[in-house]
Design an enzyme around this catalytic site. Sequence first.
Site, PDB file in Angstrom:
ATOM      1  N   ASP A  32       1.115  -1.153   0.043  1.00  0.00           N
ATOM      2  CA  ASP A  32      -0.021  -0.263  -0.272  1.00  0.00           C
ATOM      3  C   ASP A  32       0.991   1.551  -0.181  1.00  0.00           C
ATOM      4  OD1 ASP A  32      -2.799   1.731   0.054  1.00  0.00           O
ATOM      5  OD2 ASP A  32      -1.499   2.221   2.061  1.00  0.00           O
ATOM      6  N   SER A  33       0.597   2.041   0.158  1.00  0.00           N
ATOM      7  CA  SER A  33       1.251   3.065  -0.243  1.00  0.00           C
ATOM      8  C   SER A  33       1.298   4.032   1.024  1.00  0.00           C
ATOM      9  CB  SER A  33      -0.078   5.345  -0.641  1.00  0.00           C
ATOM     10  OG  SER A  33      -1.025   4.584   0.114  1.00  0.00           O
ATOM     11  N   TYR A  57      -0.332   8.135  -2.447  1.00  0.00           N
ATOM     12  CA  TYR A  57      -0.321   7.859  -3.839  1.00  0.00           C
ATOM     13  C   TYR A  57      -1.678   8.235  -4.827  1.00  0.00           C
ATOM     14  CZ  TYR A  57       2.533   4.379  -3.854  1.00  0.00           C
ATOM     15  OH  TYR A  57       4.523   3.022  -3.981  1.00  0.00           O
ATOM     16  N   GLY A  58      -2.843   9.043  -4.102  1.00  0.00           N
ATOM     17  CA  GLY A  58      -3.966   9.524  -4.124  1.00  0.00           C
ATOM     18  C   GLY A  58      -4.189  10.951  -5.404  1.00  0.00           C
ATOM     19  N   CYS A 100      -4.020  -1.041  -2.099  1.00  0.00           N
ATOM     20  CA  CYS A 100      -3.683   1.008  -2.417  1.00  0.00           C
ATOM     21  C   CYS A 100      -5.016   0.521  -3.754  1.00  0.00           C
ATOM     22  CB  CYS A 100      -2.556   0.767  -2.546  1.00  0.00           C
ATOM     23  SG  CYS A 100      -3.361   2.718  -3.131  1.00  0.00           S
ATOM     24  N   ASN A 101      -6.232   0.774  -3.282  1.00  0.00           N
ATOM     25  CA  ASN A 101      -7.005   1.208  -4.330  1.00  0.00           C
ATOM     26  C   ASN A 101      -6.851   2.003  -5.622  1.00  0.00           C
ATOM     27  OD1 ASN A 101     -10.404   0.851  -3.339  1.00  0.00           O
ATOM     28  ND2 ASN A 101      -8.758   0.474  -1.430  1.00  0.00           N
ATOM     29  N   THR A 102      -6.017   3.412  -5.162  1.00  0.00           N
ATOM     30  CA  THR A 102      -5.479   4.295  -6.152  1.00  0.00           C
ATOM     31  C   THR A 102      -4.003   2.991  -7.071  1.00  0.00           C
ATOM     32  OG1 THR A 102      -4.901   5.851  -4.404  1.00  0.00           O
ATOM     33  CG2 THR A 102      -3.972   6.323  -6.692  1.00  0.00           C
ATOM     34  N   GLU A 132      -6.758   9.328   9.188  1.00  0.00           N
ATOM     35  CA  GLU A 132      -5.516   9.055  10.071  1.00  0.00           C
ATOM     36  C   GLU A 132      -5.229   9.737  11.269  1.00  0.00           C
ATOM     37  OE1 GLU A 132      -2.366   9.163   7.877  1.00  0.00           O
ATOM     38  OE2 GLU A 132      -2.534   7.654   6.450  1.00  0.00           O
ATOM     39  N   CYS A 186     -11.694   3.393  -0.762  1.00  0.00           N
ATOM     40  CA  CYS A 186      -9.674   3.805   0.042  1.00  0.00           C
ATOM     41  C   CYS A 186      -9.555   2.395   1.136  1.00  0.00           C
ATOM     42  CB  CYS A 186     -10.367   4.542   0.102  1.00  0.00           C
ATOM     43  SG  CYS A 186      -8.748   5.935   0.925  1.00  0.00           S
ATOM     44  N   THR A 187      -8.610   2.765   1.064  1.00  0.00           N
ATOM     45  CA  THR A 187      -8.105   2.338   2.139  1.00  0.00           C
ATOM     46  C   THR A 187      -8.792   2.445   3.255  1.00  0.00           C
ATOM     47  OG1 THR A 187      -6.287   3.140   2.099  1.00  0.00           O
ATOM     48  CG2 THR A 187      -6.076   0.676   1.115  1.00  0.00           C
ATOM     49  N   HIS A 188      -8.785   4.158   3.596  1.00  0.00           N
ATOM     50  CA  HIS A 188      -8.795   4.251   5.023  1.00  0.00           C
ATOM     51  C   HIS A 188     -10.832   4.552   5.694  1.00  0.00           C
ATOM     52  CE1 HIS A 188      -5.038   5.096   4.121  1.00  0.00           C
ATOM     53  NE2 HIS A 188      -4.988   6.598   4.980  1.00  0.00           N
TER      54      HIS A 188
HETATM   55  N1  DGL Z   1      -3.778   3.988  -0.280  1.00  0.00           N
HETATM   56  C1  DGL Z   1      -4.772   5.186  -0.948  1.00  0.00           C
HETATM   57  C2  DGL Z   1      -6.106   4.337  -1.402  1.00  0.00           C
HETATM   58  O1  DGL Z   1      -6.173   3.057  -1.281  1.00  0.00           O
HETATM   59  C3  DGL Z   1      -5.229   5.912   0.371  1.00  0.00           C
HETATM   60  C4  DGL Z   1      -3.698   6.811   0.468  1.00  0.00           C
HETATM   61  C5  DGL Z   1      -3.370   7.533  -0.443  1.00  0.00           C
HETATM   62  O2  DGL Z   1      -3.869   8.941  -1.622  1.00  0.00           O
HETATM   63  O3  DGL Z   1      -2.225   6.815  -0.781  1.00  0.00           O
HETATM   64  O4  DGL Z   1      -5.909   4.264  -2.236  1.00  0.00           O
END
Ligand code: DGL
Length: 279
Positions: A10-11, A42-43, A73-75, A152, A184-186
């Site tokens: 993940d990012s 990463y987003g 990471c979804n992105t 976060e 999104c992971t969060h």
């Molecule tokens: N992990 C990213 C996602 O799931 C969210 C945080 C980021 O922008 O890196 O898209």
Amino acid sequence: MKERPIGVFDSGVGGLTVVHALREACPHESIVYFGDTGRYPYGVRSKRVIVEFSRQLALFLEREQCKFLIIACNTASALAIDETRQTVDVEVIGVIEPGALGAVQATRNNHIGVIGTEATINSSSYVSAIHALKPDAQVTALACPLFVALAEEGYSGKEATRLVAEEYLAPLRDAGVDTLVLGCTHYPLLKSDIAEVMGPNVTLIDSATEVARVVGDRLRLRNHHSETHETTSYRYFVSDTPEKFARVGKRFLGHDVAPVTLIDLEDLHHLHDTTISKQ
Ligand code: DGL
């Protein structure tokens, strides 16, 4: 093969929601996690950069002898899954297809909402994945970038989060979606805030839970699943600030995050360079 770990990247810290789901779905599996905290987030980045970073992390996890790779990471799943698959010899899965499948199975009125980072939403990956499964589904997608910081900072249940959630999500609720993908992971950390705004008739789809279920099924199908607790281990690697990762990560994982090892970004660059020159 059975005792080799599953690799997850993940990012940053957010992918620990996938580790959490994986530990529930596959309690015997060992996990090696890479959080790219040195290059987070990463987003807001472009495809070119996300592809490059994802390849490096996949190569790192392949070197750790992982039997399966999950792009938590979804992105990165949205923008770099094909290129990541081409880079390593291990099977790679992202969170988009499992999330799309969960949504298609859950919707009753055929109107699905998707929320994620700007890069994920702009890529239209969730929309394409949903339409591949259900061409007549109506999909409304929306970027909710502030949710990442709120998750976060541990802001679930606070007034500020309720206001932001209302502002972002009212158009989706008013559009009549009956299913909402937390792309999104969060976002799973803000599930109760999101549920409060969307109301009791909207099903929330957590891509982390969906991908963990799919990975468990695939490992069993191939007879690659671990059957014993005796060799189960968890290891975490980051590219910056291991202490912060462990502190914030505990909120995402619900357990202590240890051991955490710091990896120099130079080493990641070097990994990719070596592979390119081999080709
Ligand atoms: N992990 C990213 C996602 O799931 C969210 C945080 C980021 O922008 O890196 O898209």
